[in-house]
Design a protein around this motif. Structure first.
Motif, PDB file in Angstrom:
ATOM      1  N   LYS A   1     -10.979  -5.029 -10.948  1.00  0.00           N
ATOM      2  CA  LYS A   1      -9.880  -4.708 -10.843  1.00  0.00           C
ATOM      3  C   LYS A   1      -9.251  -3.455 -10.460  1.00  0.00           C
ATOM      4  O   LYS A   1      -8.066  -3.379 -10.151  1.00  0.00           O
ATOM      5  CB  LYS A   1      -9.244  -4.838 -12.364  1.00  0.00           C
ATOM      6  N   PRO A   2      -9.941  -2.383 -10.390  1.00  0.00           N
ATOM      7  CA  PRO A   2      -9.468  -1.071  -9.865  1.00  0.00           C
ATOM      8  C   PRO A   2      -9.061  -1.226  -8.267  1.00  0.00           C
ATOM      9  O   PRO A   2      -8.172  -0.581  -7.927  1.00  0.00           O
ATOM     10  CB  PRO A   2     -10.647   0.016  -9.962  1.00  0.00           C
ATOM     11  N   VAL A   3      -9.681  -2.175  -7.726  1.00  0.00           N
ATOM     12  CA  VAL A   3      -9.210  -2.483  -6.225  1.00  0.00           C
ATOM     13  C   VAL A   3      -8.454  -3.731  -6.176  1.00  0.00           C
ATOM     14  O   VAL A   3      -7.251  -3.672  -5.568  1.00  0.00           O
ATOM     15  CB  VAL A   3     -10.627  -2.519  -5.598  1.00  0.00           C
TER      16      VAL A   3
ATOM     17  N   LEU B   1     -14.759   0.492   2.040  1.00  0.00           N
ATOM     18  CA  LEU B   1     -15.476   1.832   1.456  1.00  0.00           C
ATOM     19  C   LEU B   1     -15.201   1.703  -0.079  1.00  0.00           C
ATOM     20  O   LEU B   1     -16.043   1.881  -1.010  1.00  0.00           O
ATOM     21  CB  LEU B   1     -14.563   3.131   2.027  1.00  0.00           C
ATOM     22  N   ALA B   2     -13.844   1.176  -0.273  1.00  0.00           N
ATOM     23  CA  ALA B   2     -13.633   0.757  -1.801  1.00  0.00           C
ATOM     24  C   ALA B   2     -14.704  -0.037  -2.532  1.00  0.00           C
ATOM     25  O   ALA B   2     -15.288   0.340  -3.567  1.00  0.00           O
ATOM     26  CB  ALA B   2     -11.960   0.423  -2.119  1.00  0.00           C
ATOM     27  N   PHE B   3     -15.032  -1.050  -1.707  1.00  0.00           N
ATOM     28  CA  PHE B   3     -15.879  -1.931  -2.372  1.00  0.00           C
ATOM     29  C   PHE B   3     -17.213  -1.250  -2.422  1.00  0.00           C
ATOM     30  O   PHE B   3     -18.191  -1.856  -3.393  1.00  0.00           O
ATOM     31  CB  PHE B   3     -15.649  -3.396  -1.591  1.00  0.00           C
ATOM     32  N   GLU B   4     -17.682  -0.665  -1.381  1.00  0.00           N
ATOM     33  CA  GLU B   4     -19.202  -0.097  -1.336  1.00  0.00           C
ATOM     34  C   GLU B   4     -19.075   0.812  -2.694  1.00  0.00           C
ATOM     35  O   GLU B   4     -20.196   0.767  -3.289  1.00  0.00           O
ATOM     36  CB  GLU B   4     -19.315   0.642  -0.034  1.00  0.00           C
ATOM     37  N   LEU B   5     -18.196   1.482  -2.691  1.00  0.00           N
ATOM     38  CA  LEU B   5     -17.980   2.466  -3.903  1.00  0.00           C
ATOM     39  C   LEU B   5     -18.128   1.846  -5.302  1.00  0.00           C
ATOM     40  O   LEU B   5     -18.937   2.061  -6.260  1.00  0.00           O
ATOM     41  CB  LEU B   5     -16.826   3.527  -4.236  1.00  0.00           C
ATOM     42  N   MET B   6     -17.528   0.478  -5.408  1.00  0.00           N
ATOM     43  CA  MET B   6     -17.694  -0.329  -6.735  1.00  0.00           C
ATOM     44  C   MET B   6     -18.895  -0.751  -6.630  1.00  0.00           C
ATOM     45  O   MET B   6     -19.428  -0.922  -7.970  1.00  0.00           O
ATOM     46  CB  MET B   6     -16.532  -1.322  -6.571  1.00  0.00           C
TER      47      MET B   6
ATOM     48  N   TRP C   1     -11.569   7.457 -15.284  1.00  0.00           N
ATOM     49  CA  TRP C   1     -10.461   8.780 -15.102  1.00  0.00           C
ATOM     50  C   TRP C   1     -11.391  10.167 -15.401  1.00  0.00           C
ATOM     51  O   TRP C   1     -10.913  11.199 -15.110  1.00  0.00           O
ATOM     52  CB  TRP C   1      -9.497   8.658 -16.468  1.00  0.00           C
ATOM     53  N   VAL C   2     -12.814  10.143 -15.195  1.00  0.00           N
ATOM     54  CA  VAL C   2     -13.541  11.170 -15.387  1.00  0.00           C
ATOM     55  C   VAL C   2     -13.733  11.525 -13.919  1.00  0.00           C
ATOM     56  O   VAL C   2     -14.079  10.726 -13.012  1.00  0.00           O
ATOM     57  CB  VAL C   2     -14.828  10.767 -16.001  1.00  0.00           C
ATOM     58  N   PRO C   3     -13.308  12.886 -13.701  1.00  0.00           N
ATOM     59  CA  PRO C   3     -13.282  13.245 -12.303  1.00  0.00           C
ATOM     60  C   PRO C   3     -14.665  13.705 -11.616  1.00  0.00           C
ATOM     61  O   PRO C   3     -14.926  14.620 -11.103  1.00  0.00           O
ATOM     62  CB  PRO C   3     -12.347  14.444 -12.119  1.00  0.00           C
ATOM     63  N   THR C   4     -15.721  12.707 -11.467  1.00  0.00           N
ATOM     64  CA  THR C   4     -16.908  12.839 -10.836  1.00  0.00           C
ATOM     65  C   THR C   4     -16.521  12.621  -9.335  1.00  0.00           C
ATOM     66  O   THR C   4     -15.590  12.027  -8.969  1.00  0.00           O
ATOM     67  CB  THR C   4     -17.739  11.828 -11.464  1.00  0.00           C
ATOM     68  N   PRO C   5     -17.282  13.238  -8.535  1.00  0.00           N
ATOM     69  CA  PRO C   5     -17.175  12.741  -7.211  1.00  0.00           C
ATOM     70  C   PRO C   5     -16.950  11.540  -6.670  1.00  0.00           C
ATOM     71  O   PRO C   5     -16.093  11.201  -5.849  1.00  0.00           O
ATOM     72  CB  PRO C   5     -18.546  13.591  -6.331  1.00  0.00           C
ATOM     73  N   ALA C   6     -17.684  10.621  -7.012  1.00  0.00           N
ATOM     74  CA  ALA C   6     -17.867   9.063  -7.014  1.00  0.00           C
ATOM     75  C   ALA C   6     -16.371   8.472  -7.143  1.00  0.00           C
ATOM     76  O   ALA C   6     -15.684   7.854  -6.540  1.00  0.00           O
ATOM     77  CB  ALA C   6     -18.888   8.496  -7.596  1.00  0.00           C
ATOM     78  N   ASN C   7     -15.983   9.084  -8.471  1.00  0.00           N
ATOM     79  CA  ASN C   7     -14.681   8.315  -9.235  1.00  0.00           C
ATOM     80  C   ASN C   7     -13.627   8.840  -8.191  1.00  0.00           C
ATOM     81  O   ASN C   7     -12.568   8.233  -8.048  1.00  0.00           O
ATOM     82  CB  ASN C   7     -14.593   8.870 -10.495  1.00  0.00           C
ATOM     83  N   LEU C   8     -13.485  10.095  -7.781  1.00  0.00           N
ATOM     84  CA  LEU C   8     -12.649  10.998  -6.923  1.00  0.00           C
ATOM     85  C   LEU C   8     -12.463   9.865  -5.649  1.00  0.00           C
ATOM     86  O   LEU C   8     -11.547   9.861  -5.023  1.00  0.00           O
ATOM     87  CB  LEU C   8     -12.783  12.198  -6.782  1.00  0.00           C
TER      88      LEU C   8
ATOM     89  N   ALA D   1      -9.798   6.197  -2.221  1.00  0.00           N
ATOM     90  CA  ALA D   1      -9.743   5.171  -1.510  1.00  0.00           C
ATOM     91  C   ALA D   1      -8.624   3.913  -2.038  1.00  0.00           C
ATOM     92  O   ALA D   1      -7.798   3.073  -0.950  1.00  0.00           O
ATOM     93  CB  ALA D   1     -10.945   4.291  -1.378  1.00  0.00           C
ATOM     94  N   VAL D   2      -8.605   3.586  -3.283  1.00  0.00           N
ATOM     95  CA  VAL D   2      -7.637   3.001  -3.602  1.00  0.00           C
ATOM     96  C   VAL D   2      -6.120   3.357  -3.546  1.00  0.00           C
ATOM     97  O   VAL D   2      -5.170   2.447  -2.840  1.00  0.00           O
ATOM     98  CB  VAL D   2      -7.964   2.578  -5.273  1.00  0.00           C
ATOM     99  N   GLY D   3      -5.958   4.531  -3.633  1.00  0.00           N
ATOM    100  CA  GLY D   3      -4.578   5.262  -3.556  1.00  0.00           C
ATOM    101  C   GLY D   3      -4.114   4.818  -1.970  1.00  0.00           C
ATOM    102  O   GLY D   3      -3.033   4.581  -1.745  1.00  0.00           O
ATOM    103  N   GLU D   4      -5.019   5.138  -1.004  1.00  0.00           N
ATOM    104  CA  GLU D   4      -4.975   4.775   0.605  1.00  0.00           C
ATOM    105  C   GLU D   4      -4.583   3.459   0.655  1.00  0.00           C
ATOM    106  O   GLU D   4      -3.661   3.181   1.047  1.00  0.00           O
ATOM    107  CB  GLU D   4      -5.952   5.132   1.385  1.00  0.00           C
ATOM    108  N   LEU D   5      -5.193   2.455  -0.124  1.00  0.00           N
ATOM    109  CA  LEU D   5      -4.817   1.086   0.042  1.00  0.00           C
ATOM    110  C   LEU D   5      -3.554   0.724  -0.495  1.00  0.00           C
ATOM    111  O   LEU D   5      -2.673  -0.135   0.004  1.00  0.00           O
ATOM    112  CB  LEU D   5      -5.934   0.135  -0.705  1.00  0.00           C
ATOM    113  N   ASP D   6      -3.373   1.239  -1.604  1.00  0.00           N
ATOM    114  CA  ASP D   6      -2.017   1.303  -2.142  1.00  0.00           C
ATOM    115  C   ASP D   6      -0.719   1.370  -1.312  1.00  0.00           C
ATOM    116  O   ASP D   6       0.240   0.713  -1.281  1.00  0.00           O
ATOM    117  CB  ASP D   6      -1.849   1.875  -3.609  1.00  0.00           C
TER     118      ASP D   6
END
Length: 450
Positions: A86-88, A177-182, A195-202, A207-212
């Protein structure tokens, strides 16, 4: 770490019992296809096991699958794996549920009526011819990459009327990239909230923000047009619910993202696996080429010619039988239910695997053999509905199935009349089951003029 043998039983009421021993989730995923197939063959049409803390059933009986996807569909939702995206994908057709899903499906369905789908055939043919014009004998290619790039172009043109190669590459690259990260996130046993600002989450949030931003730009451009375009987004922009309301920009974003992903990857994988199989079965390829020569005489097929290519359809069906792009689907019970005489409690997951059912020797003798001829004489109508279901089934049957099949037939025939693929002799073709059934190391080949 060694792999403990799962204790899995077909069981007796009140339910099948079984355990996938804790700590072996990674091994389960690594050997997923064999695990599913061997479990079904050893324990029958309904087996049960655990994945970590989750109780999971594997339903392989076609009647049981029909009960889950059709008869009791209202008592199930998509399982935890599908919801994780759902995040993507947001709340699109793949991930939404209930009344909202019904409302969206009803609004989107007219965009996939036969006459509208056929209107995209010319775009598919033109973009395929452009790709072929860039090829030359002796060129080294990755078969899966070539068809992923082509179907991505077709999807972005038919969905967004997008032709700029830079925009296309940025969009498809960011989504990949977004799906690879997922996928990396899904493989973790313990997952921190997004929402935890880990490198992977960021990275995923970026990527999701760029898609949006990209899709919002497409939507804004579509809204600013004076005339309605022929692309799917334009049709969704003007589509109205029965009460006269239309989709919000957020809904449009979610559906556009879902349709793009579903609208190109399934066909790309079908084509890649088809050419892999054809390269290993020259007699089948020769028979296929003979059909094209007789019907098409070198031309790229039009939509109204596809019914005259039954062997082409059989090759595609057989490829999707052996290498179904979607190889497993899952549902989660929202109520306490009965399935095949056993209890499925609320929260339990039921998996159904195309990889398993498409290899059932009761319906497909010599199931590991690539035999398109098996589809002649109406096999699809003689076997149970859920012995073969590459596009899912029930009310959630893939809305774009006719689009995908038409696209695959047009591209397969256009490419095959001009080129053949010779696989690299040292290539090791593996299978990588993620959301879809990917070639693990690509499919390297050399082009030869037909």
């Amino acid at each position: 770490m060694s792999i403990a043998t799962p204790s899995i039983h077909s069981g007796r009421p009140p339910g099948p019992k079984g355990t996938l021993l804790g700590g072996n989730v990674r091994q389960f995923r690594a050997a997923l296809l064999n695990f599913l197939l061997e479990t079904a063959r050893e324990y029958g049409p309904l087996a049960s096991f655990r994945i970590g803390p989750r109780r999971v059933f594997l339903a392989s009986g076609p009647d049981l699958i029909e009960q889950v996807l059709v008869t009791d569909a209202k008592h199930y939702i998509k399982h935890f794996g599908a919801r994780a995206f759902k995040p993507v994908l947001g709340n699109g057709l793949v991930t939404s549920e209930g009344a909202f899903w019904h409302r969206q499906r009803k609004l989107i369905q007219p965009a996939f009526l036969k006459i509208r789908v056929q209107s995209y055939a010319q775009i598919m043919a033109e973009l395929t011819d452009q790709m072929l014009d860039s090829w030359f004998p002796g060129k080294s290619v990755q078969i899966d990459y070539e068809f992923e790039a082509l179907t991505s172009k077709i999807a972005l043109k038919t969905l967004f009327d997008l032709e700029d190669s830079g925009d296309r590459q940025r969009f498809s690259g960011t989504l990949k990239l977004a799906f690879e990260l997922m996928n990396v996130r899904l493989r973790r046993i313990f997952k921190l909230p997004l929402w935890v600002p880990t490198p992977a989450n960021l990275r995923l949030q970026g990527a999701v923000g760029e898609l949006d931003r990209t899709v919002e730009g497409f939507i804004a451009s579509g809204r600013s047009r004076r005339d309605i375009g022929d692309d799917l987004l334009s049709r969704l922009l003007v589509a109205q619910h029965e009460d006269g309301t239309r989709m919000s920009d957020l809904q449009l974003r979610d559906e556009a993202m879902t349709l793009y992903l579903a609208g190109h990857e399934t066909t790309a994988l079908t084509l890649a696996w088809s050419w892999y199989l054809l390269s290993q079965n020259p007699n089948v390829e020769n028979k296929l080429v003979s059909e094209w020569q007789h019907v098409l005489m070198g031309a790229t097929p039009a939509a109204d010619q596809l019914h005259r290519l039954p062997y082409t359809a059989a090759v595609i069906a057989e490829s999707m039988r052996l290498y179904p792009p979607v190889y497993v689907i899952g549902r989660e019970a929202t109520d306490d239910l009965e399935l095949g005489g056993y209890r499925v409690k609320r929260g339990y997951t039921v998996l159904m695997s195309q990889w398993v059912n498409h290899r059932d020797p009761r319906y497909f003798p010599e199931p590991e053999e690539f035999r398109p001829e098996r589809w002649e004489n109406g096999l699809a109508k003689r076997i149970p509905k859920f012995a073969y279901y590459p596009f899912g089934g029930g009310q959630r049957l893939c809305v774009g199935s006719s689009f995908a099949l038409m696209e695959a037939a047009i591209i397969l025939a256009a490419v095959g009349q001009r080129y053949r693929f010779t696989l690299d002799p040292d290539a090791v073709i593996g299978i990588k089951p993620q959301i879809t059934l990917l070639p693990a190391n690509g499919i390297p080949a050399t082009l030869e003029r037909r």
